[in-house]
Design an enzyme around this catalytic site. Structure first.
Site, PDB file in Angstrom:
ATOM      1  N   PRO A   1     -41.218  27.483  71.742  1.00  0.00           N
ATOM      2  CA  PRO A   1     -40.951  27.488  73.188  1.00  0.00           C
ATOM      3  C   PRO A   1     -40.836  28.882  73.801  1.00  0.00           C
ATOM      4  CG  PRO A   1     -39.658  25.783  72.131  1.00  0.00           C
ATOM      5  CD  PRO A   1     -40.322  26.553  71.029  1.00  0.00           C
ATOM      6  N   CYS A   2     -41.437  29.007  74.994  1.00  0.00           N
ATOM      7  CA  CYS A   2     -41.503  30.301  75.680  1.00  0.00           C
ATOM      8  C   CYS A   2     -40.336  30.605  76.615  1.00  0.00           C
ATOM      9  CB  CYS A   2     -42.796  30.391  76.496  1.00  0.00           C
ATOM     10  SG  CYS A   2     -44.307  30.232  75.522  1.00  0.00           S
ATOM     11  N   PRO A   3     -39.679  29.592  77.230  1.00  0.00           N
ATOM     12  CA  PRO A   3     -38.656  29.897  78.239  1.00  0.00           C
ATOM     13  C   PRO A   3     -37.585  30.891  77.812  1.00  0.00           C
ATOM     14  CG  PRO A   3     -39.190  27.571  78.309  1.00  0.00           C
ATOM     15  CD  PRO A   3     -39.915  28.139  77.131  1.00  0.00           C
TER      16      PRO A   3
ATOM     17  N   PHE B   1     -37.838  33.621  76.488  1.00  0.00           N
ATOM     18  CA  PHE B   1     -38.309  35.006  76.592  1.00  0.00           C
ATOM     19  C   PHE B   1     -39.090  35.287  77.875  1.00  0.00           C
ATOM     20  CE2 PHE B   1     -38.458  33.482  72.156  1.00  0.00           C
ATOM     21  CZ  PHE B   1     -37.421  34.229  71.638  1.00  0.00           C
TER      22      PHE B   1
END
Length: 417
Positions: free
Chosen positions: A76-78, A80
């Site tokens: 998951p990206c959120p 960073f």
């Protein structure tokens, strides 16, 4: 020739999976929490797909796949993303550190993990240093690199921060993939699709869409329907004669006006092509329009994954000329974090300032300590000549059974992607 196998975590709709498959890797398992993305994986392959929380051992047991060639994933990206709060390890969705820990269980020859550009920011220097140090302790040589999807035939700005780790004997043959010499514009990439219904102004549209597009934003389950991103992204699409306020059901027809009068919207097939899927892939996306758009928008572009997979495969086969690999102990992303760890106890402000950039002040050091405190426990002791710092435990999720992440996933399953 040795069979190259891969376990892919957080596999999404299969962008990375497709690219790795083209590079010669066979999936023995793909793990994905979103039911529509998992259905997409099943619809396009005969891979074993485990659906559910990747960190739940009832979904899969990493130890069952010990000896796989490659551990890959786009966690998951959120945690960073610069579009969010950049909470890092304090974000319950963070799985990067957890993914690294699975290398001890799987013992793969190679690891490939990717995320957003935000992970390359100064804010996460200590986090990255911890990842490098942990992989070194597990016997890997790890490197980070920021790659631009546009350098690999993808008609959009899509920077991805990529971690590749290999055993020392294989790392000597690893080279990052070389960029293509030319880039593809949105107009050239979508010309045939945009004109498929006989739009008479498609040539004029291609002339205006003469550059690569902004990053496609898949978004999350928490937000509304399919569109091409926040206001800034929509303005960038508007400059390419694309209406980014939604996704169309079909391309413009014979009666659609000139793009200067009314720019068209993209369709799902157009978005897929901008993300790097080709017609030859015959890839089917399942679910409703919003779900399909999000699956595509959140994907890792297949051409980038293929380029990385090919470079890793070449290294595993020891093809080409061997290189000198970096000394893992000298690979420093965060000298302050490394000094705190190496100190083994309290480290003075003066000692920390010595390893910072020339001209750094106590104020700079205090800012740095606030950043480190977001991801690590930190004990501060005030003394007569300043302060001393002692780094403590990592705050992130690495597999702890009592971590707060489990309650978050249980209580917000419908919003986790």
């Amino acid at each position: 020739m040795e069979r190259l196998t891969v376990v892919e975590i957080c596999a999404g709709a299969g962008g990375q999976a497709l690219g790795l498959h083209k590079a010669g890797f066979d999936h023995v398992l793909a793990v994905e929490i979103d039911k529509n993305a998992a259905a997409t994986l099943r619809a396009n392959s005969e891979w074993t797909v485990a659906e559910g929380d990747v960190a739940d051992q009832s979904v899969w047991n990493p130890s069952d796949y010990r000896g796989v060639t490659l551990l890959a994933g786009g966690v998951p990206c959120p945690p960073f993303s610069s579009a969010g709060k950049q909470l890092g390890s304090s974000d319950e969705r963070d799985l990067f550190a957890w993914a690294v820990e699975q290398a001890e269980k799987l013992q793969p020859r190679a690891i490939l993990l990717e995320n957003v550009r935000g992970l390359s920011a100064t804010r996460f220097a200590a986090y990255r240093q911890r990842i490098l140090d942990r992989l070194s302790a597990l016997g890997y040589v790890a490197e980070w690199r920021l790659l631009q999807a546009a350098d690999f035939g993808v008609a959009q700005l899509r920077p991805r921060f990529v971690l590749v780790a290999l055993r020392p004997a294989d790392a000597r043959y690893f080279y990052w993939p070389s960029p293509n010499k030319t880039r593809v514009s949105v107009g050239d990439a979508l010309f045939d699709l945009m004109g498929a219904n006989g739009w008479p102004h498609v040539e004029a549209w291609r002339a205006r869409a003469n550059s690569i597009g902004p990053t496609l934003v898949g978004g999350s389950k928490k937000h509304g329907g399919a569109d091409l991103g926040p206001t800034r992204a929509k303005l960038a699409w508007r400059a390419l004669a694309v209406d980014g306020r939604g996704v169309a059901d079909g391309p413009p027809g014979p009666d659609w006006p000139h793009p200067d009068e009314r720019p068209p919207r993209l369709t799902i097939p157009m978005v897929a092509r901008l993300q790097g899927w080709s017609d030859n892939d015959s890839w089917v996306f399942t679910g409703g329009k919003t779900s399909r758009y999000r699956q595509i928008g959140n994907a890792f572009p297949p051409p980038v994954a293929q380029a990385l997979g090919s470079s890793i495969a070449s290294a595993l086969r020891h093809e080409g000329i061997a290189r000198e690999i970096p000394d893992t102990d000298s690979t420093i992303h965060d000298p302050v974090y490394r000094r705190l760890v190496d100190g083994g106890g309290y480290v003075s402000s003066a000692a920390l300032l010595k390893v910072m950039e020339s001209g750094s002040t106590q104020a700079h050091l205090e800012d740095k300590m606030r950043q480190i405190l977001l991801d690590f426990e930190l004990d501060v002791e005030v003394v007569s000549n300043g302060a001393r710092y002692k780094i403590g435990a990592f705050r992130g999720f690495t597999g702890q059974t009592d971590h707060r992440r489990h309650d978050f996933v249980t209580n917000h399953k419908s919003k986790v992607s």
